[in-house]
Design an enzyme around this catalytic site. Structure first.
Site, mmCIF file in Angstrom:
data_model
loop_
_atom_site.group_PDB
_atom_site.id
_atom_site.type_symbol
_atom_site.label_atom_id
_atom_site.label_comp_id
_atom_site.label_asym_id
_atom_site.label_seq_id
_atom_site.Cartn_x
_atom_site.Cartn_y
_atom_site.Cartn_z
ATOM 1 N N HIS A 72 -34.200 26.110 -57.468
ATOM 2 C CA HIS A 72 -33.760 27.306 -56.340
ATOM 3 C C HIS A 72 -34.494 28.473 -56.667
ATOM 4 C CE1 HIS A 72 -30.903 30.365 -56.377
ATOM 5 N NE2 HIS A 72 -30.856 30.762 -57.701
ATOM 6 N N HIS A 103 -34.359 34.744 -63.226
ATOM 7 C CA HIS A 103 -33.372 35.649 -63.018
ATOM 8 C C HIS A 103 -31.983 34.548 -63.677
ATOM 9 C CE1 HIS A 103 -32.797 33.116 -59.162
ATOM 10 N NE2 HIS A 103 -31.570 33.613 -59.677
ATOM 11 N N GLU A 124 -28.445 34.335 -68.066
ATOM 12 C CA GLU A 124 -27.312 33.731 -67.838
ATOM 13 C C GLU A 124 -26.800 31.968 -68.112
ATOM 14 O OE1 GLU A 124 -25.182 35.868 -67.308
ATOM 15 O OE2 GLU A 124 -24.222 34.825 -65.723
ATOM 16 N N ASP A 125 -27.634 31.490 -68.328
ATOM 17 C CA ASP A 125 -27.466 29.818 -67.473
ATOM 18 C C ASP A 125 -28.429 28.956 -68.873
ATOM 19 O OD1 ASP A 125 -25.675 30.857 -65.513
ATOM 20 O OD2 ASP A 125 -27.105 29.695 -64.172
ATOM 21 N N ASP A 166 -31.406 35.913 -53.828
ATOM 22 C CA ASP A 166 -30.741 35.048 -54.587
ATOM 23 C C ASP A 166 -29.411 34.548 -53.748
ATOM 24 O OD1 ASP A 166 -29.422 33.092 -56.616
ATOM 25 O OD2 ASP A 166 -28.317 35.242 -57.089
ATOM 26 N N ASP A 193 -24.885 39.543 -20.432
ATOM 27 C CA ASP A 193 -25.533 40.257 -19.747
ATOM 28 C C ASP A 193 -26.296 41.069 -19.895
ATOM 29 O OD1 ASP A 193 -24.823 38.653 -17.480
ATOM 30 O OD2 ASP A 193 -22.624 40.741 -16.243
HETATM 31 MN MN MN Z 1 -28.954 31.906 -59.224
#
Ligand code: MN
Length: 739
Positions: A63, A87, A91-92, A154, A275
């Site tokens: 990703h 990115h 966060e993860d 993203d 059309d």
């Molecule tokens: Mn992401």
């Protein structure tokens, strides 16, 4: 075909591009790019996300690579491409911003931080009104539009792989969010390529049947029309070549979602829309755009109301093009977009079209952007205002949710925290929204660094710095300055509290005073027995009741000294016997606030220096009169008991420095030109300030007037009266006592 998508949406995950693939893509437009930095970010992302998988089953880093590839397709700089790779790390995963800064530099770290903040905002937006957060989002990223570009890529990749998400309700939520928040954002910064793909993907998820049906009919048309389109295309090219115009002509197809939106409007059928044939003509200079238009209008009849010149007047997102519709061969309507390559780049990729080499650096070129019709980043800042003023309403305000946005105003604290307020909100609303204490202590405000009145209406994007003072006493007028319920409630509560404190203070003074008149020393402990007799629980409650006039000082003394009190205090004439020094209380500087628990009677307008007396008015506090005010006698007649509510007063020395006192003068003046000017000069020279003039009566020779003048005290007023008497045109002047 239009909107040649950034890259083809794939049903199944393909092979993940290698770091070399990505670096090659970046080097194709930015040969000097730091390939090693990209490679390290690539490896870092793979490592950090090693244990995570997407719903599709592919490793998570696929990703991040896909996002980086999309950014490279937009020709963005190395920091942005790296941010695409990184990115989701903070966060993860256990990656930290500090580590990112150390490994990839401050620029990348700042961008990754922006992504992380946006993700957190997204979480909030799921719980609140989404459209509202849409704007928060915009404002939050205006510092660096690259953060938004990463976010959009993203989102685009997440939308392309949305069908892997197992829960239908989650798919639908994400699709709606895309339609309401991200697609309009992409359009606003001109990245139409991403915008239309986001719209179509969202539409497909929200309304699969409609999407399929439109798509089927579009592909049917593609087959039946292919030859007609090719013929028309070459006819157009031929005519333009004959006129010596270098150009590229291609047919373009409507997108399913844009057809759907038109179908939603009344009175349009699929055939009406289908059309119409649509072509785009790309030429080499703006000049050629107009020449092309001339050639086309000379060959075919144009539909007048369908002509737009977005070159001389670009759309707010910087879109520039000529639009016209002509009646072509076989009476077929043909829509044409005429523009240069540069305009085409901006139309497709918006803001992203302005990254280029300049003085050895590959960066966003604001100057070039301005030359191309205005810096879109500057416009982005003005975005909210544009919305308010109804700019580009076709594109935007169609969404009812977005219309609600125009009721909102967003302002920042000096630390950059965003505060959302209703339209018309003032700095006081802002202050109370931040914290009640901040609101209560506000004495002024700096908006965008400049001092402004507290009544100023806030505008979107304002940075608001509240100036705090020592007082915690909102003036009653504040209630009219605010629009939010929160601020109104807080101000009312503060006023109530202030009043309570004042009445309490006043009550205590009255109690002390009553004791003094009895010749007894005041001690709070003496009140203990009286509390139950007066049906109050605490001494504070008793002071309140006294201050508010609900309990009189006579009742107090009766309760404290049952049966043993002299009747002396009740006789108003006795007041004269009281030593002025001892009996005096306050007025200015005594802790009581004029307008709250202290009121200057209008009938006699006492001035500092006047001998004064107070009367307790139920629930209003003390009304201050001049000792010989006729109204006092009237009050005594109306209510013989009122004598007990009289309070002896004296001006404190501070009173004189408080120049807010207003004195009234009655004057009879000759009815001659220049009379008023003469009076004004005399008052000014005596350092008075006329705040109001009233004409009482006027005859042929004279007129009577009343002047309200700001003075320090009664002596000052006397000086002014004397000064007026020296004027040629003033017949008489005296202080007005009674109305
Ligand atoms: Mn992401």
């Amino acid at each position: 075909m239009e909107g040649a998508a950034v890259s083809a949406p794939s049903e199944a995950p393909g092979a993940i591009p290698s770091a070399d693939d990505l670096i090659a893509r970046v080097k194709s437009y930015h040969p000097g790019a730091d390939g090693e930095l990209i490679r390290r970010a690539y490896e870092y992302s793979r490592e950090k996300h090693a244990h995570q998988k997407r719903h599709s089953g592919e490793p998570y880093y696929g990703h991040t690579v896909a996002v980086a590839m999309l950014l490279a397709e937009l020709h963005l700089d190395v920091a942005t491409v790296c941010t695409g790779l990184l990115h989701d790390t903070v966060e993860d995963t256990e990656a930290t911003l500090e580590e990112i800064a150390e490994l990839f530099g401050e620029d990348v770290a700042r961008l990754v931080d922006g992504e992380t903040k946006l993700s957190q905002m997204e979480l909030v937006s799921q719980r609140t009104r989404q459209a509202e957060n849409f704007q928060k989002l915009v404002l939050a990223i205006t510092d660096d539009v690259r953060v938004l570009l990463v976010k959009l890529c993203d989102r685009l990749h997440n939308m392309r792989t949305l069908h892997f998400m197992p829960k239908p309700e989650k798919r639908e939520r994400i699709a709606r969010e895309t339609l309401e928040i991200y697609a309009p954002l992409a359009r606003r910064i001109g990245v139409n390529r991403i915008c239309v793909e986001l719209e179509d993907l969202a539409f497909r998820n929200i309304n699969p049947d409609a999407y399929e049906s439109i798509n089927r009919r579009l592909s049917a048309l593609r087959t039946t029309r292919a030859s007609a389109i090719a013929a028309m295309s070459s006819l157009l090219s031929q005519r333009l070549e004959e006129a010596g115009i270098d150009c590229r002509v291609f047919g373009r197809e409507k997108r399913p979602y844009s057809i759907w939106r038109k179908l939603e409007r009344k009175g349009t059928s699929f055939d009406d829309i289908a059309d119409i044939y649509a072509f785009r003509v790309i030429v080499t200079s703006p000049d050629d755009c107009y020449r092309t238009l001339g050639v086309i209008h000379q060959n075919w009849r144009c539909v007048p109301e369908r002509f737009h010149d977005y070159i001389s007047t670009p759309k707010p997102n910087n879109y520039r093009s000529l639009h016209t519709t002509i009646v072509g061969p076989h009476n077929v309507r043909i829509e044409l977009q005429i523009r240069t390559e540069a305009m085409e780049a901006v139309a497709e990729t918006g803001v992203a079209a302005h990254w280029r080499y300049k003085s050895g650096k590959y960066a966003y070129d604001a100057k070039a952007a301005r030359e191309a019709g205005g810096d879109p980043l500057e416009r982005l800042r003005a975005f909210v205002e544009i919305l308010d003023h109804g700019g580009d309403p076709d594109e935007f305000l169609e969404h009812a949710k977005l219309e609600m946005l125009s009721d909102q105003v967003y302002a920042f604290t000096p630390k950059g925290e965003l505060i959302a307020l209703p339209q018309g909100a003032t700095p006081l609303d802002f202050a109370f929204a931040v914290h009640t204490e901040l609101g209560a202590g506000a004495v002024g405000v700096r908006i965008n660094g400049r001092e402004r009145p507290l009544r100023t209406r806030l505008r979107n994007g304002d940075t608001v710095e509240i100036i705090k003072g020592g007082v915690r006493q909102p003036p009653a007028g504040w209630e009219d300055l605010v629009v939010t319920g929160r601020a109104k409630a807080a101000i009312r509560k503060l006023i109530r509290e202030t009043q309570q404190q004042e009445f309490e203070r006043l009550g205590r003074v009255i109690a002390e005073h009553a004791f003094q008149r009895e010749g007894k020393a005041f001690k709070e402990s003496l009140l203990d027995d009286a509390l139950s007799r007066l049906d109050v629980k605490t001494p504070e409650a008793l002071y309140q009741a006294l201050g508010r006039g609900q309990v009189t000082s006579t009742q107090l003394l009766d309760a404290v000294f049952p049966g043993q009190r002299s009747k002396q205090g009740e006789d108003p004439s006795q007041r004269e016997l009281i030593d002025d020094e001892k009996a005096s209380l306050f007025v200015h500087g005594g802790g009581l606030t004029p307008g709250v628990s202290l009121h200057f009677a209008k009938c006699c307008s006492p001035l500092p220096g006047d001998r004064i007396v107070g009367i307790m008015r139920k629930d209003e506090g003390v009304e201050v009169h001049v000792i010989d005010c006729e109204r006092l006698a009237e009050l005594e007649e109306e209510d013989p008991e009122s004598g007990a509510g009289w309070v002896d007063l004296k001006w404190t020395p501070e009173a004189r420095t408080n120049s807010a006192a207003i004195g009234r003068i009655h004057a009879t003046v000759r009815n001659e030109p220049g009379a008023l000017a003469e009076i004004a000069i005399a008052v000014r020279e005596a350092r008075g300030n006329i705040v109001n003039i009233k004409s009482i009566s006027r005859s042929r020779d004279f007129f009577d007037m009343a002047f309200d003048i700001e003075v320090f005290d009664v002596r000052h007023l006397s000086n002014i009266v004397a000064a007026l008497k020296t004027c040629d045109r003033v017949v008489s002047a005296e202080r007005a006592r009674y109305e």
